[in-house]
Design a protein around this motif. Structure first.
Motif, PDB file in Angstrom:
ATOM      1  N   UNK A 152      41.727  33.394  38.059  1.00 11.65           N
ATOM      2  CA  UNK A 152      42.204  32.780  37.310  1.00 11.65           C
ATOM      3  C   UNK A 152      42.110  31.966  36.818  1.00 11.65           C
ATOM      4  N   UNK A 153      42.470  30.795  36.958  1.00  7.12           N
ATOM      5  CA  UNK A 153      41.672  29.517  36.849  1.00  7.12           C
ATOM      6  C   UNK A 153      40.309  29.369  36.893  1.00  7.12           C
ATOM      7  N   UNK A 154      39.573  30.100  37.642  1.00  4.84           N
ATOM      8  CA  UNK A 154      37.719  29.694  37.675  1.00  4.84           C
ATOM      9  C   UNK A 154      37.476  30.198  36.141  1.00  4.84           C
ATOM     10  N   UNK A 155      38.393  31.665  36.244  1.00  2.00           N
ATOM     11  CA  UNK A 155      38.107  31.539  34.571  1.00  2.00           C
ATOM     12  C   UNK A 155      37.900  31.475  33.291  1.00  2.00           C
ATOM     13  N   UNK A 156      39.061  30.813  33.161  1.00  2.00           N
ATOM     14  CA  UNK A 156      39.633  30.185  32.452  1.00  2.00           C
ATOM     15  C   UNK A 156      39.029  28.461  32.372  1.00  2.00           C
ATOM     16  N   UNK A 157      38.749  27.939  33.205  1.00  2.00           N
ATOM     17  CA  UNK A 157      37.387  26.203  33.468  1.00  2.00           C
ATOM     18  C   UNK A 157      36.648  26.925  32.502  1.00  2.00           C
ATOM     19  N   UNK A 158      36.002  27.978  32.865  1.00  2.00           N
ATOM     20  CA  UNK A 158      34.774  28.944  32.131  1.00  2.00           C
ATOM     21  C   UNK A 158      34.859  29.152  30.318  1.00  2.00           C
ATOM     22  N   UNK A 159      36.251  28.837  29.957  1.00  4.61           N
ATOM     23  CA  UNK A 159      36.985  28.720  28.292  1.00  4.61           C
ATOM     24  C   UNK A 159      36.560  30.153  28.387  1.00  4.61           C
ATOM     25  N   UNK A 160      37.081  31.238  29.013  1.00  2.00           N
ATOM     26  CA  UNK A 160      37.594  32.895  28.188  1.00  2.00           C
ATOM     27  C   UNK A 160      39.152  32.491  28.344  1.00  2.00           C
ATOM     28  N   UNK A 161      39.013  33.117  27.070  1.00  2.00           N
ATOM     29  CA  UNK A 161      40.565  33.661  26.868  1.00  2.00           C
ATOM     30  C   UNK A 161      41.566  34.325  27.112  1.00  2.00           C
ATOM     31  N   UNK A 162      42.602  33.908  28.449  1.00  2.35           N
ATOM     32  CA  UNK A 162      43.524  35.458  28.941  1.00  2.35           C
ATOM     33  C   UNK A 162      44.358  35.457  28.025  1.00  2.35           C
ATOM     34  N   UNK A 163      45.314  36.414  28.272  1.00  2.00           N
ATOM     35  CA  UNK A 163      46.191  37.291  28.418  1.00  2.00           C
ATOM     36  C   UNK A 163      47.362  37.300  29.451  1.00  2.00           C
ATOM     37  N   UNK A 164      48.042  37.061  29.687  1.00  2.00           N
ATOM     38  CA  UNK A 164      49.268  37.861  30.487  1.00  2.00           C
ATOM     39  C   UNK A 164      49.904  38.670  29.715  1.00  2.00           C
ATOM     40  N   UNK A 165      49.430  39.615  30.313  1.00  2.00           N
ATOM     41  CA  UNK A 165      49.844  41.769  30.069  1.00  2.00           C
ATOM     42  C   UNK A 165      51.053  41.718  30.647  1.00  2.00           C
TER      43      UNK A 165
END
Ligand code: C2E
Ligand code: MG
Ligand code: MG
Ligand code: MG
Length: 283
Positions: A164-177
């Motif tokens: 999750x952190x790797x994806x977020x570090x690239x600036x891709x927005x995450x939602x906790x579903x």
């Protein structure tokens, strides 16, 4: 006698198990073929501003257009497919198709976003971020355009937090579903780089105003407060009644998704609002 019954039970269990395994294999083969034949499609459900009723985003929800069975909902095949590597190509198709559709919508609606559900196995793929980036690039979308919905299960699983952190570090927005269904832990929420907290409909729908202390109302209010302190926006899922929308708006909930606004629909059937909070029924 008891032992004999046990033996019967065991035999029956094995028979059921192999039947289930066979069905599983057949379904898996059918899903593989469906992917080749492009039998999947996406429906979209509006996510609206709780205060103004304007559509801010749409959640992409996959369906299987089965030649005999008609439109098969994801609950019938996603749980199985998520346990296999088939979720990787299906997930990649969903991301690209959502990006393609968003490109079309953005001509009329700049700033609109689409959220896409991402399975744990997809998130764990080494090339996952590249798949998202390729979909964004192909349709000239900014990094904020697609929101990746992940469940707590994905975060809790092995190395989940790292993925999750790797994806977020690239600036891709995450939602906790589906927050509130699993082993929801408020304490890890502030460490997660999520932009949205989606409160599961089980918490939204258990809101007996007549017995507030015994319903989920205090929990929902506390979650909204907590998320805001952590700089996270709150989406209420599964809002079905006007009273629920009104309460949530009063508590400062940012976004509303549910049948009270609109059911998921094919792109051509979408109604764009702005949606008005229906006046509550007299009681
Ligand atoms: P989800 O991500 O929590 O999506 C919300 C589900 O709640 C959708 O069901 C939606 O139709 C339903 N829903 C929305 N508003 C209401 C309401 O007011 N009342 C009620 N009772 N239900 C409401 P759907 O489309 O059947 O999808 C079910 C689940 O399948 C999704 O839950 C998601 O976990 C999974 N899913 C859907 N599409 C994908 C996909 O492309 N990839 C993956 N990995 N999973 C997907
Ligand atoms: Mg979702
Ligand atoms: Mg959800
Ligand atoms: Mg849910």
């Amino acid at each position: 006698y008891e032992a004999k019954q046990d033996r019967h039970a065991v035999r029956r269990f094995h028979a059921d198990l192999s039947a289930a395994a066979l069905e599983r294999m057949e379904l898996e083969q059918a899903l593989r073929a469906a992917l080749d034949r492009a039998e999947f499609c996406l429906h979209y459900q509006p996510i609206v501003d709780a205060a103004t009723g304007e559509v801010r985003a749409l959640e992409a929800l996959v369906r299987w257009r089965h030649p005999q069975l008609g439109l098969v909902p994801p609950g019938r095949f996603i749980p199985l497919i998520e346990g296999t590597d088939l979720i990787v190509p299906l997930g990649a198709w969903v991301l690209r198709e959502a990006a393609r559709q968003l490109r079309v919508w953005r001509r009329e609606r700049p700033g609109l976003r689409v959220s896409v559900n991402v399975a744990p196995r997809q998130l764990a793929q080494p090339g996952f971020a590249e798949v998202v980036q390729a979909a964004l690039d192909e349709f000239s979308l900014d990094a904020e355009a697609l929101i990746l919905e992940v469940t707590e299960g994905a975060v809790l699983g092995q190395d989940g937090e790292a993925h999750v952190s790797r994806v977020a570090a690239l600036g891709l927005p995450l939602a906790l579903d589906d927050f509130g269904t699993g082993y929801s832990s408020i304490s890890r929420l502030h460490r997660l780089p999520a932009c949205w907290l989606k409160i599961d409909r089980s918490l939204i729908q258990d809101q007996d105003a007549a017995a507030p202390a015994r319903s989920s109302r205090p929990i929902v209010r506390a979650l909204i407060t907590f998320a805001h302190e952590a700089g996270v926006q709150v989406v209420a899922e599964g809002v079905e009644r006007p009273e629920q929308w009104r309460d949530l708006r009063g508590w400062g909930c940012d976004l509303i998704q549910g049948f009270v606004v609109a059911r998921p629909a094919a792109p051509d059937d979408l109604v764009w609002g702005p949606w008005r909070l229906p006046s509550a029924q007299a009681d």
